[in-house]
Every structure is written in structure tokens, then in C-alpha cells.
Design a protein around this motif. Structure first.
Motif, mmCIF file in Angstrom:
data_model
loop_
_atom_site.group_PDB
_atom_site.id
_atom_site.type_symbol
_atom_site.label_atom_id
_atom_site.label_comp_id
_atom_site.label_asym_id
_atom_site.label_seq_id
_atom_site.Cartn_x
_atom_site.Cartn_y
_atom_site.Cartn_z
ATOM 1 N N GLY A 15 0.856 -1.178 0.027
ATOM 2 C CA GLY A 15 -0.016 0.026 0.174
ATOM 3 C C GLY A 15 0.898 1.338 -0.194
ATOM 4 O O GLY A 15 0.203 2.397 0.426
ATOM 5 N N SER A 16 2.246 1.038 -0.299
ATOM 6 C CA SER A 16 2.997 2.308 -0.125
ATOM 7 C C SER A 16 3.671 2.631 -1.554
ATOM 8 O O SER A 16 4.495 1.737 -2.164
ATOM 9 N N PRO A 17 3.423 3.908 -2.174
ATOM 10 C CA PRO A 17 4.110 4.138 -3.252
ATOM 11 C C PRO A 17 5.691 4.269 -3.092
ATOM 12 O O PRO A 17 6.332 4.148 -4.076
ATOM 13 N N PHE A 18 6.094 4.492 -1.688
ATOM 14 C CA PHE A 18 7.526 4.672 -1.554
ATOM 15 C C PHE A 18 8.157 3.321 -1.706
ATOM 16 O O PHE A 18 9.131 3.410 -2.406
ATOM 17 N N LEU A 19 7.493 2.329 -1.273
ATOM 18 C CA LEU A 19 8.188 0.892 -1.493
ATOM 19 C C LEU A 19 8.151 0.583 -3.118
ATOM 20 O O LEU A 19 9.113 -0.098 -3.462
ATOM 21 N N LEU A 20 7.456 0.897 -3.773
ATOM 22 C CA LEU A 20 7.264 0.836 -5.307
ATOM 23 C C LEU A 20 8.422 1.581 -5.730
ATOM 24 O O LEU A 20 9.254 0.951 -6.578
ATOM 25 N N GLY A 21 8.889 2.804 -5.225
ATOM 26 C CA GLY A 21 10.079 3.523 -5.524
ATOM 27 C C GLY A 21 11.225 2.515 -5.341
ATOM 28 O O GLY A 21 12.416 2.458 -5.802
ATOM 29 N N VAL A 22 11.278 2.030 -4.015
ATOM 30 C CA VAL A 22 12.215 1.482 -3.413
ATOM 31 C C VAL A 22 12.597 -0.175 -4.214
ATOM 32 O O VAL A 22 13.802 -0.220 -4.579
ATOM 33 N N ASP A 23 11.474 -0.485 -4.869
ATOM 34 C CA ASP A 23 11.463 -1.721 -5.847
ATOM 35 C C ASP A 23 12.347 -1.387 -6.906
ATOM 36 O O ASP A 23 13.319 -2.085 -7.459
ATOM 37 N N SER A 24 12.145 -0.178 -7.425
ATOM 38 C CA SER A 24 12.731 0.477 -8.798
ATOM 39 C C SER A 24 14.079 0.600 -8.651
ATOM 40 O O SER A 24 15.132 0.172 -9.177
ATOM 41 N N PHE A 25 14.377 1.139 -7.167
ATOM 42 C CA PHE A 25 15.540 1.721 -6.870
ATOM 43 C C PHE A 25 16.554 0.515 -6.809
ATOM 44 O O PHE A 25 17.546 0.243 -7.399
ATOM 45 N N LEU A 26 16.195 -0.636 -6.034
ATOM 46 C CA LEU A 26 16.964 -1.925 -5.995
ATOM 47 C C LEU A 26 17.137 -2.725 -7.130
ATOM 48 O O LEU A 26 18.141 -3.484 -7.419
ATOM 49 N N GLY A 27 16.212 -2.376 -8.078
ATOM 50 C CA GLY A 27 16.355 -3.185 -9.488
ATOM 51 C C GLY A 27 17.412 -2.569 -10.318
ATOM 52 O O GLY A 27 17.961 -2.975 -11.407
ATOM 53 N N SER A 28 17.595 -1.199 -10.025
ATOM 54 C CA SER A 28 18.473 -0.243 -10.910
ATOM 55 C C SER A 28 19.947 -0.130 -10.303
ATOM 56 O O SER A 28 20.917 0.208 -10.691
ATOM 57 N N ILE A 29 19.798 0.031 -9.012
ATOM 58 C CA ILE A 29 21.167 0.355 -8.098
ATOM 59 C C ILE A 29 22.200 -0.404 -8.487
ATOM 60 O O ILE A 29 23.457 -0.016 -8.363
ATOM 61 N N PRO A 30 22.145 -1.818 -8.775
ATOM 62 C CA PRO A 30 23.373 -2.550 -9.123
ATOM 63 C C PRO A 30 24.065 -2.057 -10.302
ATOM 64 O O PRO A 30 24.964 -2.209 -10.557
ATOM 65 N N ILE A 31 23.252 -1.212 -11.317
ATOM 66 C CA ILE A 31 23.976 -1.029 -12.383
ATOM 67 C C ILE A 31 24.781 0.151 -12.184
ATOM 68 O O ILE A 31 25.915 0.057 -12.929
ATOM 69 N N VAL A 32 24.446 1.077 -11.244
ATOM 70 C CA VAL A 32 25.513 1.913 -10.606
ATOM 71 C C VAL A 32 26.649 1.322 -9.824
ATOM 72 O O VAL A 32 27.868 1.798 -10.115
ATOM 73 N N LEU A 33 26.676 0.371 -9.033
ATOM 74 C CA LEU A 33 27.513 -0.203 -8.348
ATOM 75 C C LEU A 33 28.522 -0.984 -9.197
ATOM 76 O O LEU A 33 29.597 -1.152 -8.904
ATOM 77 N N PHE A 34 27.964 -1.848 -10.158
ATOM 78 C CA PHE A 34 28.770 -3.050 -10.571
ATOM 79 C C PHE A 34 28.941 -2.897 -12.218
ATOM 80 O O PHE A 34 29.599 -3.493 -13.029
ATOM 81 N N SER A 35 28.293 -1.641 -12.770
ATOM 82 C CA SER A 35 28.456 -1.753 -14.340
ATOM 83 C C SER A 35 29.775 -1.434 -15.048
ATOM 84 O O SER A 35 30.211 -1.795 -16.159
ATOM 85 N N LEU A 36 30.733 -0.739 -14.315
ATOM 86 C CA LEU A 36 32.081 -0.235 -14.412
ATOM 87 C C LEU A 36 32.819 -1.754 -14.634
ATOM 88 O O LEU A 36 33.846 -2.003 -15.408
ATOM 89 N N VAL A 37 32.543 -2.323 -13.658
ATOM 90 C CA VAL A 37 33.490 -3.755 -13.805
ATOM 91 C C VAL A 37 32.826 -4.832 -14.823
ATOM 92 O O VAL A 37 33.646 -5.157 -15.534
ATOM 93 N N GLY A 38 31.666 -4.470 -15.100
ATOM 94 C CA GLY A 38 31.010 -5.053 -16.127
ATOM 95 C C GLY A 38 31.506 -4.720 -17.666
ATOM 96 O O GLY A 38 31.690 -5.615 -18.458
ATOM 97 N N GLY A 39 31.789 -3.584 -17.797
ATOM 98 C CA GLY A 39 32.295 -2.859 -18.809
ATOM 99 C C GLY A 39 33.730 -3.411 -19.160
ATOM 100 O O GLY A 39 34.058 -3.760 -20.259
ATOM 101 N N VAL A 40 34.540 -3.291 -18.124
ATOM 102 C CA VAL A 40 36.046 -4.068 -18.274
ATOM 103 C C VAL A 40 35.779 -5.534 -18.760
ATOM 104 O O VAL A 40 36.655 -6.084 -19.855
ATOM 105 N N LEU A 41 35.158 -6.157 -18.184
ATOM 106 C CA LEU A 41 34.876 -7.347 -18.788
ATOM 107 C C LEU A 41 34.513 -7.946 -19.947
ATOM 108 O O LEU A 41 34.758 -8.770 -20.623
ATOM 109 N N ALA A 42 33.536 -6.790 -20.220
ATOM 110 C CA ALA A 42 32.811 -6.965 -21.787
ATOM 111 C C ALA A 42 34.114 -6.766 -22.815
ATOM 112 O O ALA A 42 33.810 -6.784 -23.964
ATOM 113 N N ASP A 43 35.151 -5.954 -22.429
ATOM 114 C CA ASP A 43 36.367 -5.632 -23.104
ATOM 115 C C ASP A 43 37.555 -6.953 -23.091
ATOM 116 O O ASP A 43 38.342 -6.818 -24.033
#
Length: 372
Positions: A15-43
Motif C-alpha cells: 500500500g506504499s508508493p514509497f516501496l514501489l520506488g524502493v523496488d525500482s531503486f533496488l532493481g537499478s542501483i546495481p547498474i551504478v555499483l557494478f556496471s563499470l566492472v561489467g564494462g571491463v569484462l565486456a572488453d
């Protein structure tokens, strides 16, 4: 399909719009945390293998959610945890995916290829919610996740069939050194920095419109999953239209200026959607916003790809991916928190105004992108 069911169920269970935002946050924040390492691996390794591994993990998470809901033990924290795991898989698959596409086509065909590539994703955004709405209302949430899990089989099979031309160079450099090389390349390309800032700001301000569609469906228009499905389909159809237009135009003059003008129009459309109380008008505005958002994304992505060399592509696209996807979690979290204080229409209307002002600033003051 899974996003549709997942977003609705988080709102329903909490019943919380805030938790809806948290779900989206948790689904996307790994992109910020790990994508740079993923980019090195991709090369450094097979981009194809990275992508297959990413798809397998996401498929497993979909089937696990299906089991949790079928057994009646699903809780909000289950959804949030699996969102983070899926986001982590995408943080390694994303740079490989974006770097793989240019190795399959000629440079002059990149805008067409990126536009056409976006179509398949947005066709899924149209068909998925329609099937998801039927499955959610008629069969239950577990079917949404089960069908999504099976869909990964086709993606994995397709990846195994392609034969990319890229051969990773052997290197003894550390991951950190490779990441620094990527940042150095970006700094030398002044326009690249501006494009990355634009990508972050665009998703920070525009993406919450899609995330909080359930709130507008339920709280503003007093509807249910079916109305949420209608909004998603309108947005997806608009995105397909935008991708087709960009793919048809291909490479053309003044792409930078076109992207900035699209951001100004997108801001106006978001503000109009947020303030609209007429359902038909809201559907039209979300359709147009979906088209402009996708067209701006494809144009900016094409410019980044055309500036980048193939050997640096994984690292550069990982930084771009961090910026583009990084705006999503922070935008969702901030908007989710502000909605508790000011309501969704007010917050998203201001998002639209800020996005339009950003486009005007880059058009008239910071003109690096406008000259492309």
C-alpha cells in the motif's frame, strides 16, 4: 510482463508508493555499483558469454518468484531482494549487450540498428502488459512470472546462434587500470561527458513517469490492474513509434540538436500528463511521451556509440550505462519519497518542468551537444 505484475503487487501488498520506488531503486542501483566492472569484462572476454550468464540468472529469478507466489508465501522483501539480484545480472549483461550490437553492423547503420533493436524491447512492453494483465487478473501473479521465465529461453537460444566479430584483446592490466583508461577516453571527448550527463538527467526526471503509473491508475483515476495495463500499453506503443521513426531516419545532420528539442517536448508532455484528469488525454500524452523518450534515448545512444572505438566500447558503454540506468533508481526513490508529501501529480509535473529547462539550457548555453 514481470515488471507489470511486480509493480502492481508491491503496491498491493504494501500500500506504499514509497516501496514501489524502493523496488525500482533496488532493481537499478546495481547498474551504478557494478556496471563499470561489467564494462571491463565486456572488453576482456566474450560478450556473448556474459550475456548468456546474465539471462540465465534473470530466468532463475523469474521462476523463483513464480514459485513463491504459487505457494502463497511471497512477501514484499522477497520481491525487493530478487529485484536487486536481477539488477546485478543486468549490470554485467548491459555493457556487453550495448557493446555487442555495433560489432554486428557497420558504423553508418548504427542509428538504424539501435532504433530497430529498441523496437523488440518495446514490442515486449506492449504485448507483455496485455498478457500480464490477463494473467494477473484471470490466473494469478505466479503465471506472469512463469511466462516471463520461459521467455528467456528464446533470448538465450538467439544469443547462442549469433557469431559476433569482436575478439577481446589479451591484457595483464588490472581491472582498475582498465577502468581508468575508459574514464580518460571519455574526458578527452568533451562532448561525451555532456551526453552522459544528459543521459543521467533524462532518466532521473523522465523514468519515474513509467514507475509510478500504478499510482496514477489507482489513486488519480481510481482504476485497477486493467487501467494500469492500458497506461503501459500506451507508453509501449509510443516507444515503438518513436523507435521506428528514428530507425527510419538513420544517421542525419543535427542529431544533437534534435535530441535536445525532444527533451524539451518530453518535459512538456510529462507535465501535461501529470496535471491531466481526463483519461483519454492522459493516454494520448503517455503515448507521445513514450515515443519522444525512446527517440531521445536512441539518438543520444547513437551519438555515444559513433564517438567510441570498438576496443574501448565496453568500458565507455558501462559508464554511459551507469549514467543512463543510474538516474532510474535515484529518480524513483526521490519521487517516491516526495509523493508522500506532495502527491504524484505535483511531483511529476515539476519533473517535467525541470526536464524542459534542462533541454533549453543545453540548447542555448552549454552547446556542445547541440553542435553534433
Amino acid at each position: 510482463m514481470q515488471i507489470m505484475a511486480q509493480s502492481w503487487l508491491v503496491l498491493q501488498l504494501s500500500g506504499s508508493p514509497f516501496l514501489l520506488g524502493v523496488d525500482s531503486f533496488l532493481g537499478s542501483i546495481p547498474i551504478v555499483l557494478f556496471s563499470l566492472v561489467g564494462g571491463v569484462l565486456a572488453d576482456r572476454m566474450s560478450r556473448q558469454r556474459l550475456l548468456v550468464g546474465s539471462q540465465v540468472i534473470q530466468m532463475a529469478c523469474a521462476f523463483l518468484l513464480a514459485v513463491l507466489f504459487a505457494s502463497g508465501v511471497a512477501r514484499v522483501w522477497h520481491i525487493l531482494t530478487l529485484s536487486f539480484i536481477v539488477g546485478t545480472a543486468q549490470s554485467f549483461g548491459g555493457p556487453a549487450y550495448q557493446a555487442l550490437v555495433p560489432s554486428l553492423v557497420k558504423t553508418e547503420d548504427l542509428p538504424n540498428a539501435i532504433g530497430l533493436n529498441s523496437i523488440q524491447f518495446n514490442v515486449a512492453r506492449v504485448i507483455g502488459p496485455m498478457l500480464g494483465g490477463l494473467a494477473l487478473t484471470q490466473l494469478g501473479a505466479s503465471w506472469c512470472f512463469t511466462l516471463n521465465g520461459f521467455s528467456f529461453i528464446a533470448a538465450i537460444t538467439s544469443l547462442l546462434l549469433i557469431r559476433p566479430q569482436f575478439v577481446p584483446a589479451k591484457t595483464a592490466e588490472s581491472v582498475l587500470t582498465s577502468m581508468k583508461q575508459g574514464f580518460s577516453f571519455i574526458r578527452k571527448q568533451g562532448t561525451m561527458e555532456a551526453l552522459i550527463v544528459l543521459a543521467f538527467a533524462m532518466t532521473l526526471l523522465a523514468f519515474p513517469v513509467v514507475v509510478f503509473l500504478p499510482v496514477f491508475a489507482r489513486d488519480v483515476f481510481k482504476g485497477g490492474p486493467n487501467l494500469y495495463t492500458v497506461f503501459l500499453v500506451c507508453s509501449g506503443c509510443g516507444s515503438i513509434t518513436g523507435a521506428l521513426v528514428v530507425a527510419g531516419l538513420g544517421k542525419h545532420r543535427h542529431q544533437g540538436r534534435s535530441a535536445l528539442l525532444m527533451l524539451v517536448v518530453l518535459g512538456a508532455l510529462i507535465t501535461g500528463y501529470a496535471l491531466s484528469r481526463w483519461l483519454v488525454l492522459s493516454c494520448i500524452l503517455i503515448f507521445l511521451a513514450g515515443g519522444i523518450l525512446l527517440a531521445a534515448f536512441v539518438t543520444i545512444s547513437s551519438l555515444v556509440q559513433m564517438i567510441t572505438s570498438d576496443q574501448m566500447r565496453g568500458r565507455v558503454m558501462s559508464v554511459y550505462n551507469v549514467a543512463f540506468r543510474g538516474g532510474m533508481p535515484f529518480g524513483s526513490l526521490i519521487v517516491g519519497a516526495l509523493i508522500k508529501q506532495f502527491t504524484a501529480p505535483v511531483v511529476l509535473a515539476w519533473n517535467g518542468v525541470l526536464l524542459a529547462l534542462l533541454g533549453i539550457y543545453f540548447l542555448l548555453v552549454q552547446r556542445k551537444v547541440a553542435t553534433l
